[in-house]
Design an enzyme around this catalytic site. Structure first.
Site, PDB file in Angstrom:
ATOM      1  N   LYS A  15       0.831  -1.202   0.000  1.00 43.12           N
ATOM      2  CA  LYS A  15       0.000   0.000   0.000  1.00 43.12           C
ATOM      3  C   LYS A  15       0.873   1.263   0.000  1.00 43.12           C
ATOM      4  O   LYS A  15       0.695   2.157  -0.824  1.00 43.12           O
ATOM      5  CB  LYS A  15      -0.944   0.023   1.212  1.00 43.12           C
ATOM      6  CG  LYS A  15      -1.877  -1.175   1.263  1.00 43.12           C
ATOM      7  CD  LYS A  15      -2.825  -1.122   2.451  1.00 43.12           C
ATOM      8  CE  LYS A  15      -2.158  -1.167   3.807  1.00 43.12           C
ATOM      9  NZ  LYS A  15      -1.459  -2.447   4.095  1.00 43.12           N
ATOM     10  N   ARG A  90      -9.577   0.292   9.103  1.00 41.65           N
ATOM     11  CA  ARG A  90      -9.171  -1.099   9.289  1.00 41.65           C
ATOM     12  C   ARG A  90     -10.240  -1.906  10.007  1.00 41.65           C
ATOM     13  O   ARG A  90     -10.056  -3.099  10.203  1.00 41.65           O
ATOM     14  CB  ARG A  90      -7.885  -1.146  10.126  1.00 41.65           C
ATOM     15  CG  ARG A  90      -6.613  -1.303   9.281  1.00 41.65           C
ATOM     16  CD  ARG A  90      -5.440  -1.071  10.216  1.00 41.65           C
ATOM     17  NE  ARG A  90      -4.282  -1.830   9.900  1.00 41.65           N
ATOM     18  CZ  ARG A  90      -3.161  -1.287   9.382  1.00 41.65           C
ATOM     19  NH1 ARG A  90      -3.136  -0.026   9.042  1.00 41.65           N
ATOM     20  NH2 ARG A  90      -2.105  -2.034   9.196  1.00 41.65           N
ATOM     21  N   ARG A 124      11.493  -5.677   4.737  1.00 41.80           N
ATOM     22  CA  ARG A 124      11.216  -4.234   4.550  1.00 41.80           C
ATOM     23  C   ARG A 124      12.221  -3.372   5.305  1.00 41.80           C
ATOM     24  O   ARG A 124      12.573  -3.640   6.442  1.00 41.80           O
ATOM     25  CB  ARG A 124       9.804  -3.910   5.038  1.00 41.80           C
ATOM     26  CG  ARG A 124       9.527  -2.416   5.097  1.00 41.80           C
ATOM     27  CD  ARG A 124       8.061  -2.087   5.126  1.00 41.80           C
ATOM     28  NE  ARG A 124       7.315  -2.713   6.200  1.00 41.80           N
ATOM     29  CZ  ARG A 124       5.979  -2.687   6.284  1.00 41.80           C
ATOM     30  NH1 ARG A 124       5.264  -2.076   5.348  1.00 41.80           N
ATOM     31  NH2 ARG A 124       5.374  -3.261   7.286  1.00 41.80           N
ATOM     32  N   ARG A 152      11.526  -1.564  10.910  1.00 40.95           N
ATOM     33  CA  ARG A 152      10.495  -1.304  11.908  1.00 40.95           C
ATOM     34  C   ARG A 152      10.520  -2.368  12.992  1.00 40.95           C
ATOM     35  O   ARG A 152      10.720  -3.543  12.713  1.00 40.95           O
ATOM     36  CB  ARG A 152       9.116  -1.278  11.242  1.00 40.95           C
ATOM     37  CG  ARG A 152       8.747   0.081  10.724  1.00 40.95           C
ATOM     38  CD  ARG A 152       7.544   0.051   9.815  1.00 40.95           C
ATOM     39  NE  ARG A 152       6.396  -0.658  10.378  1.00 40.95           N
ATOM     40  CZ  ARG A 152       5.213  -0.760   9.762  1.00 40.95           C
ATOM     41  NH1 ARG A 152       5.062  -0.189   8.570  1.00 40.95           N
ATOM     42  NH2 ARG A 152       4.223  -1.422  10.305  1.00 40.95           N
TER      43      ARG A 152
HETATM   44  P1  ADP Z   1       2.168  -1.825   3.231  1.00 38.17           P
HETATM   45  O1  ADP Z   1       2.169  -0.323   3.179  1.00 38.17           O
HETATM   46  O2  ADP Z   1       0.948  -2.404   2.573  1.00 38.17           O
HETATM   47  O3  ADP Z   1       2.395  -2.355   4.599  1.00 38.17           O
HETATM   48  P2  ADP Z   1       4.740  -1.634   1.825  1.00 38.17           P
HETATM   49  O4  ADP Z   1       4.436  -0.755   0.668  1.00 38.17           O
HETATM   50  O5  ADP Z   1       5.479  -1.054   2.957  1.00 38.17           O
HETATM   51  O6  ADP Z   1       3.383  -2.357   2.345  1.00 38.17           O
HETATM   52  O7  ADP Z   1       5.515  -2.923   1.270  1.00 38.17           O
HETATM   53  C1  ADP Z   1       5.992  -3.959   2.137  1.00 38.17           C
HETATM   54  C2  ADP Z   1       7.351  -4.437   1.651  1.00 38.17           C
HETATM   55  O8  ADP Z   1       7.181  -5.166   0.422  1.00 38.17           O
HETATM   56  C3  ADP Z   1       8.349  -3.331   1.327  1.00 38.17           C
HETATM   57  O9  ADP Z   1       9.638  -3.773   1.687  1.00 38.17           O
HETATM   58  C4  ADP Z   1       8.230  -3.137  -0.184  1.00 38.17           C
HETATM   59  O10 ADP Z   1       9.463  -2.698  -0.767  1.00 38.17           O
HETATM   60  C5  ADP Z   1       7.892  -4.538  -0.643  1.00 38.17           C
HETATM   61  N1  ADP Z   1       6.985  -4.576  -1.800  1.00 38.17           N
HETATM   62  C6  ADP Z   1       5.970  -3.731  -2.091  1.00 38.17           C
HETATM   63  N2  ADP Z   1       5.339  -4.098  -3.219  1.00 38.17           N
HETATM   64  C7  ADP Z   1       5.975  -5.221  -3.661  1.00 38.17           C
HETATM   65  C8  ADP Z   1       5.812  -6.086  -4.801  1.00 38.17           C
HETATM   66  N3  ADP Z   1       4.839  -5.877  -5.689  1.00 38.17           N
HETATM   67  N4  ADP Z   1       6.671  -7.124  -4.926  1.00 38.17           N
HETATM   68  C9  ADP Z   1       7.648  -7.351  -4.005  1.00 38.17           C
HETATM   69  N5  ADP Z   1       7.851  -6.574  -2.932  1.00 38.17           N
HETATM   70  C10 ADP Z   1       7.029  -5.521  -2.747  1.00 38.17           C
HETATM   71  P1  ADP Z   2       1.338  -2.082   7.793  1.00 35.77           P
HETATM   72  O1  ADP Z   2       0.995  -1.280   6.581  1.00 35.77           O
HETATM   73  O2  ADP Z   2       2.628  -2.779   7.686  1.00 35.77           O
HETATM   74  O3  ADP Z   2       0.217  -2.947   8.265  1.00 35.77           O
HETATM   75  P2  ADP Z   2       0.937   0.329   9.288  1.00 35.77           P
HETATM   76  O4  ADP Z   2       2.081   1.229   9.196  1.00 35.77           O
HETATM   77  O5  ADP Z   2      -0.276   0.639   8.483  1.00 35.77           O
HETATM   78  O6  ADP Z   2       1.491  -1.113   9.001  1.00 35.77           O
HETATM   79  O7  ADP Z   2       0.455   0.181  10.797  1.00 35.77           O
HETATM   80  C1  ADP Z   2       1.347  -0.121  11.837  1.00 35.77           C
HETATM   81  C2  ADP Z   2       0.584  -0.341  13.132  1.00 35.77           C
HETATM   82  O8  ADP Z   2      -0.111   0.865  13.494  1.00 35.77           O
HETATM   83  C3  ADP Z   2      -0.518  -1.403  13.070  1.00 35.77           C
HETATM   84  O9  ADP Z   2      -0.036  -2.723  13.310  1.00 35.77           O
HETATM   85  C4  ADP Z   2      -1.465  -0.930  14.180  1.00 35.77           C
HETATM   86  O10 ADP Z   2      -0.945  -1.245  15.462  1.00 35.77           O
HETATM   87  C5  ADP Z   2      -1.399   0.583  14.022  1.00 35.77           C
HETATM   88  N1  ADP Z   2      -2.422   1.102  13.083  1.00 35.77           N
HETATM   89  C6  ADP Z   2      -2.194   1.742  11.900  1.00 35.77           C
HETATM   90  N2  ADP Z   2      -3.349   2.090  11.313  1.00 35.77           N
HETATM   91  C7  ADP Z   2      -4.337   1.664  12.146  1.00 35.77           C
HETATM   92  C8  ADP Z   2      -5.757   1.714  12.094  1.00 35.77           C
HETATM   93  N3  ADP Z   2      -6.418   2.268  11.063  1.00 35.77           N
HETATM   94  N4  ADP Z   2      -6.450   1.155  13.132  1.00 35.77           N
HETATM   95  C9  ADP Z   2      -5.823   0.602  14.182  1.00 35.77           C
HETATM   96  N5  ADP Z   2      -4.488   0.517  14.288  1.00 35.77           N
HETATM   97  C10 ADP Z   2      -3.743   1.047  13.285  1.00 35.77           C
END
Ligand code: ADP
Ligand code: ADP
Length: 207
Positions: A15, A90, A124, A152
């Protein structure tokens, strides 16, 4: 289009990676609740203190805390023509609260199976200077910045399992909820970052 767009999907689906592309195409500012909570945590604000234990355990922060945060964020002038939500809502309760605050025009769901998620999250890395998201294998950072990359605290295998569990129980039903409202656009997130980017771009261009 004046409404907001929601980027939906499991943790680590990509995302954040695709958010900047969508923001560029639509002009809508990205709003990531995860990023907002991490800033609060590092600044040691009341919100950060409240959210810390939940985040570190891979559990959702309570709905009322998140809804309050979004309510304030949407008062900013740059949010007047809608924003791009990343990681919010969420839960169905968060989505219901959002309905009262602003209009959602589309929900883009990036679908990736759990076994691929674990690999993406564990590899990541983030550049704290630019905010750019990298991956040790799938998007390696330039060698000059390797020393400053951070991982992270919640990106461990154990926490990922808890986050995925929470996703399936609390967040996934929200996809159907938006589907029933005719807002859900589903994208196959298993391809490369560029391939997923192309799918995201064509989806956004149909809005
Ligand atoms: P989210 O915001 O949904 O948690 P991220 O954008 O941070 O996900 O992506 C999670 C990890 O996967 C990052 O290390 C990113 O570089 C990698 N990633 C994102 N999209 C892809 C993809 N299409 N294929 C492989 N790795 C990806
Ligand atoms: P990822 O994209 O890898 O799931 P985020 O950066 O979106 O991680 O979120 C990290 C953490 O922050 C989540 O595991 C949760 O603890 C909290 N968080 C983020 N967004 C929300 C939400 N909309 N509702 C509840 N908790 C949240």
């Amino acid at each position: 289009m004046t409404g907001s767009i929601v980027l939906f999907g499991p943790p680590g689906a990509g995302k954040g990676t695709q958010a900047s592309l969508i923001a560029e195409i639509t002009g809508k500012p990205p709003v990531s609740t995860g990023d907002m909570l991490r800033s609060a945590l590092s600044e040691g604000t009341e919100l950060g203190v409240e959210a810390k234990a939940f985040m570190e355990a891979g559990k959702l922060v309570p709905d009322e805390v998140i809804i309050g945060l979004i309510r304030e964020r949407l008062k900013e002038p740059d949010a007047s023509k809608g924003v791009l939500f990343d990681g919010f809502p969420r839960t169905i309760l968060q989505a219901e609260a959002l309905e009262e605050i602003t209009e959602v025009s589309a929900v883009i769901s990036i679908e990736v199976p759990d076994d691929e998620i674990v690999e993406r999250i564990i590899g990541r890395r983030m550049d704290p200077v630019t905010g750019e998201i990298y991956h040790v294998s799938f998007k390696p950072a330039p060698i000059e910045i390797h020393d400053r990359l951070v991982q992270r605290k919640d990106d461990t295998e154990e926490t990922v399992r808890s986050r995925l569990d929470g996703y399936h129980k609390q967040t996934k039903p929200l996809g159907n909820w938006y589907g029933e409202r005719g807002l859900l656009i589903t994208i196959d997130g298993t391809g490369s970052i560029l391939e997923v980017g192309a799918l995201v771009t064509s989806a956004v261009n149909t809005l």
